[in-house]
Design an enzyme around this catalytic site. Structure first.
Site, PDB file in Angstrom:
ATOM      1  N   GLU A   1       3.037  -1.227   4.692  1.00  0.00           N
ATOM      2  CA  GLU A   1       2.801  -2.119   5.828  1.00  0.00           C
ATOM      3  C   GLU A   1       1.647  -3.086   5.587  1.00  0.00           C
ATOM      4  O   GLU A   1       1.406  -3.971   6.407  1.00  0.00           O
ATOM      5  CB  GLU A   1       2.545  -1.318   7.114  1.00  0.00           C
ATOM      6  CG  GLU A   1       1.108  -0.917   7.374  1.00  0.00           C
ATOM      7  CD  GLU A   1       0.680   0.352   6.641  1.00  0.00           C
ATOM      8  OE1 GLU A   1      -0.373   0.911   6.972  1.00  0.00           O
ATOM      9  OE2 GLU A   1       1.410   0.788   5.734  1.00  0.00           O
TER      10      GLU A   1
ATOM     11  N   CYS B   1       2.010   2.991   2.428  1.00  0.00           N
ATOM     12  CA  CYS B   1       3.026   3.089   3.488  1.00  0.00           C
ATOM     13  C   CYS B   1       3.781   1.793   3.705  1.00  0.00           C
ATOM     14  O   CYS B   1       4.530   1.665   4.673  1.00  0.00           O
ATOM     15  CB  CYS B   1       2.382   3.544   4.795  1.00  0.00           C
ATOM     16  SG  CYS B   1       1.544   5.133   4.661  1.00  0.00           S
TER      17      CYS B   1
ATOM     18  N   ASN C   1       0.829  -1.201   0.000  1.00  0.00           N
ATOM     19  CA  ASN C   1       0.000   0.000   0.000  1.00  0.00           C
ATOM     20  C   ASN C   1       0.867   1.256   0.000  1.00  0.00           C
ATOM     21  O   ASN C   1       2.066   1.201  -0.258  1.00  0.00           O
ATOM     22  CB  ASN C   1      -0.918  -0.012   1.228  1.00  0.00           C
ATOM     23  CG  ASN C   1      -0.129   0.138   2.518  1.00  0.00           C
ATOM     24  OD1 ASN C   1       0.919  -0.476   2.669  1.00  0.00           O
ATOM     25  ND2 ASN C   1      -0.613   0.950   3.435  1.00  0.00           N
TER      26      ASN C   1
END
Length: 835
Positions: free
Chosen positions: A451, A449, A447
């Site tokens: 994570e 970020c 995604n």
């Protein structure tokens, strides 16, 4: 739940007396001036006198002018003592309380009336399009008095200025620029959104959730704060898309991305299927490669607005390590190289790395780059199957390939990471070998970020719903103990609440952009609360309801270490991080299994090759992990939970992830995520200005040692937030307060490795490059290689280079010892407000 903030205001600032009538202007005015007097100086401080004479009176008379006075009068004092940030927050809280409805019920009705007037309809008792959700309004109509009784307005006074301003400017509901929500109303709205309001225990569940959120023990992701309980009610944080190699798919993904950004989602897109530059199209055409598509999505990110006061649209594009357009992609953000037409300016980029590539880097071998249309299906493979297919393609003379040095390519990637902070690094083999979504297919991207690792394809948009536990507020500083069971309980509340959000989310079922193409529809159906979600209708609801994914993590880990006087880069810290994450995983799994016992497991649990059906949890994927030996049975009743897991299954395909938590950490006054603090003196932007903050833990320790004075403030400023060269500070204190650039860069990798067994998804891991390092690129390469060897799923989120401007260039402060007061534990009466 023994969260230190759940039943009191912030420790060390618990000087707000019980029984203060917050609706009585005279009492609150008296209280605020007493709070101002909670500082003493050897010489009477004219700044504080000005605070009395101007700020408090301005509050009573003119809210707008008081805001400006607050900025000018209090924020310059914050570098002298962190409590000034809380004083400013308290004054701001009071200003908010006198300018918002007196009760939560009044706020709900006020919002509905204001939105209704905008739509030409007046009735606060009925649902209004664009206002709060139908169920919220109906529940308030029935239980408004009970809800009003739960609100604890004193908790608004536990936020510092930065936190409360972030809440008011970015989260609280405004209609036509009029503010209707104070912080406690935001938290109550969110608690109601996270509760099954048809349940017999609804009021009890609301109370439990509200206490944790308002007590700064549980923090929900931004979309939950923005949209929870509203008619739009998209509460998901992350959306993962897979783009096909044709114009229909590309056009569809552009439209879907625009739709999802407008819903406050962060986007991750797989670009790896797109054929390379010069590849054949049709009879005589040639592909322009990925460059133009990068620019296209870059413009999408810049053009779509998420709404007033909300975060800008953001997208990350992911590319596999063997794509022939690797260098065009790599230099697409570097102003000195590449085709300007193909430049990206805000689009973030991630690289999906294989074990084979890392092996060839280590052995200094060649690496082959292909166009995906020449090696169809290669990106669906990982592990030994990938190795065999990749080598076969290399050996096939009919397949066009470009050969580069693996080590040179890796060095060029690290150079870009040093120069631009990107690309992110995702280790494909580690992700897929330890995936809870093996029964769905191969995970090819993450995604925004880095994570979230969930399966998506051209007909399924992966979704994730996030929360973080504020672990620092489960520390008892006096005894040095951590309430692990309290952390587990909070994770359970988050799990239960997110499950309700998944069920209640507005999936925009009629939106054509989110529907499957007509020739790709199926008859699969998921039913929730009597509503049938058909696969042929909506790609988002299908994924979210089929797999019920969650990403519960933590924030404030370094705050825990600092409170307990543990260096971040110590073995004790690594072990403690693992225990805290185990508590979160245990609590989330326990609650998800409990829900499965009542409602059944997530629908795709029953599909073939599901690892949960085989009895595996995330730690079972790690070679050599022994449940009896490696789980902390003396703290957590794992045996009972595992027994029920094997019998009833689990309600969520994934429950834990570690997000960056940047904005929510600011709201809760914690160090972000699992990271080390970036500086002991740093600048924060609020509204149109900035102010300087000193590490509150460091300040307290130095004050206890009798070392907090004007000279110390100046020394910390002169050292750009570092205390390592201030030799009068004891060595053990200097070890505790090393910053992210001063600790061994391997420490964060070891922290990640310690917590990874208890994280279903992955960890948003940053690297802060140390100052004055001889070869930063080499250090970045070493960090990524170490992460790979330690079996991390994410090798890197952002690589943080050295800021161009030193922090002391802003707002250099000149303090004298008389300005450096100490908090006084008891309130001091003030005759000026006794009338």
């Amino acid at each position: 739940m023994a969260c230190s903030m759940a039943n009191a205001v912030r420790p060390g600032l618990s000087d707000l007396p019980e029984g203060v009538d917050l609706s009585n202007p005279k009492e609150v005015r008296s209280l605020l001036i007493k709070l101002t007097h909670a500082r003493k100086s050897t010489v009477y401080d004219t700044k504080i006198r000005r605070l009395h004479g101007v700020i408090v009176n301005s509050i009573m008379e003119n809210y707008n002018s008081a805001e400006g006075e607050l900025d000018m009068a209090i924020t310059p004092l914050i570098p002298s003592h962190p409590d000034y940030a809380f004083l400013a927050g308290r004054v701001s809280a009071y200003m908010t309380q006198i300018n918002t409805p007196k009760t939560f019920t009044d706020a709900v009705y006020g919002i509905q009336m204001a939105v209704g007037e905008t739509n030409g309809f007046r009735s606060p008792m009925k649902p209004v399009k664009g206002g709060l959700s139908d169920e919220i309004v109906d529940f308030v109509n029935e239980h408004g008095a009970r809800l009003d009784g739960m609100i604890d307005d004193v908790r608004d006074y536990s936020h510092n200025y930065m936190g409360i301003t972030g809440l008011l400017n970015g989260v609280a509901i405004k209609v036509n620029k009029k503010l209707y929500e104070r912080p406690q109303y935001v938290f109550m709205r969110v608690a109601m959104a996270m509760t099954d309001l048809s349940s017999e225990t609804a009021l009890e569940d609301i109370w439990q959730t509200y206490m944790l959120i308002s007590g700064q023990c549980l923090s929900m992701a931004s979309p939950v704060l923005f949209n929870g309980g509203t008619s739009s009610s998209n509460t998901a944080s992350c959306f993962l898309l897979d783009m096909g190699d044709n114009m229909v798919s590309i056009t569809k993904k552009v439209a879907q991305t625009m739709t999802l950004i407008a819903k406050n989602g962060g986007i991750g897109i797989n670009f790896s299927k797109l054929r390379a530059t010069g590849s054949k199209i049709g009879m005589a055409g040639k592909s322009s490669g990925i460059g133009g598509k990068l620019n296209l999505f870059d413009r999408v990110a810049q053009s779509v607005d998420q709404g007033e006061n909300k975060r800008p649209g953001a997208i990350a594009g992911y590319l596999t390590d063997w794509h022939a357009d690797m260098y065009d992609w790599l230099y697409s953000r570097y102003s000195g190289s590449g085709n300007e037409v193909n430049k990206r300016h805000v689009l973030n980029m991630g690289l999906v790395m294989s074990d084979l590539f890392m092996e060839r880097v280590e052995n200094d071998k060649e690496w082959s780059l292909f166009s995906p249309n020449d090696v169809v299906g290669l990106e669906e493979l990982y592990g030994e199957k990938f190795v065999r297919a990749y080598r076969a393609h290399e050996a096939n003379p009919k397949i066009k390939r470009t050969t580069v040095s693996a080590r040179k390519l890796f060095s060029d990637i690290a150079n870009m990471m040093w120069s631009t902070g990107e690309p992110y690094i995702l280790f494909k083999d580690a992700v897929n070998e330890r995936s809870n979504h093996k029964h769905l297919g191969t995970i090819k991207n993450s995604n925004l970020c880095c994570e979230i690792v969930q399966y998506c394809d051209t007909n399924e948009i992966a979704v994730c719903n996030l929360a973080t536990i504020c672990v620092s507020n489960f520390v008892n500083v006096e005894t040095g103990e951590i309430d692990f069971e309290g952390i587990a309980d909070a994770a359970g509340v988050a799990c239960k609440g997110i499950n309700n959000l998944i069920d209640k989310q507005n999936y925009d079922l009629g939106n054509e952009q989110l529907m499957r193409l007509a020739d790709e529809r199926t008859e699969e159906v998921v039913e929730v609360n009597g509503i049938k979600f058909d696969a042929k209708y909506n790609l988002v609801s299908y994924s979210n309801l089929k797999h019920r994914p969650q990403g519960i993590g933590m924030q404030g880990l370094h705050d825990v270490f600092m409170k307990l006087k543990i260096p971040y880069d110590s073995e004790m810290a690594f072990r403690l991080a693992a225990l805290i994450q185990e508590a979160i995983y245990y609590g989330a799994v326990r609650e998800s299994v409990k829900i499965a016992e009542e409602k059944g497991p997530y629908p795709s649990y029953y599909w073939d090759n599901n690892t949960h059906r085989e009895g595996k949890l995330q730690f079972d994927f790690l070679e050599g992990f022994d449940r009896d030996r490696d789980l902390t049975h003396e703290l957590f009743n794992w045996r009972e939970v595992l027994k029920k897991f094997e019998k009833f299954g689990i309600n969520n395909s994934v429950v834990t992830a570690q997000p960056p938590s940047a904005s929510s950490s600011q709201l809760n006054d914690n160090v972000e995520s699992i990271e080390a603090i970036t500086s002991n003196r740093f600048t924060k932007g609020i509204k149109d200005g900035k102010f300087i903050i000193i590490n509150k833990h460091l300040q307290k320790d130095l004050e206890d040692l009798g070392m907090w004075d004007a000279q110390m403030v100046g020394d910390i400023e002169a050292n750009d937030g570092s205390i390592q060269n201030i030799e009068r500070i004891p060595k053990n204190i200097r070890e505790i307060y090393k910053t992210a650039r001063e600790i061994d860069h391997k420490a964060v990798v070891k922290i990640c490795a310690a917590i990874q067994p208890f994280i279903d998804q992955t960890i948003s891991k940053n690297m802060f490059v140390p100052k004055n390092v001889d070869n930063p690129v080499q250090l970045i390469m070493e960090n990524v290689i170490l992460g790979h060897k330690m079996k991390l799923k994410t090798g890197m989120y952002y690589t943080r280079g050295i800021p161009a401007m030193k922090q002391q260039n802003f707002g250099k402060m000149n303090f004298q010892d008389k300005d450096i007061g100490k908090p006084v534990p008891e309130l001091v009466d003030c005759e000026a407000c006794s009338a």
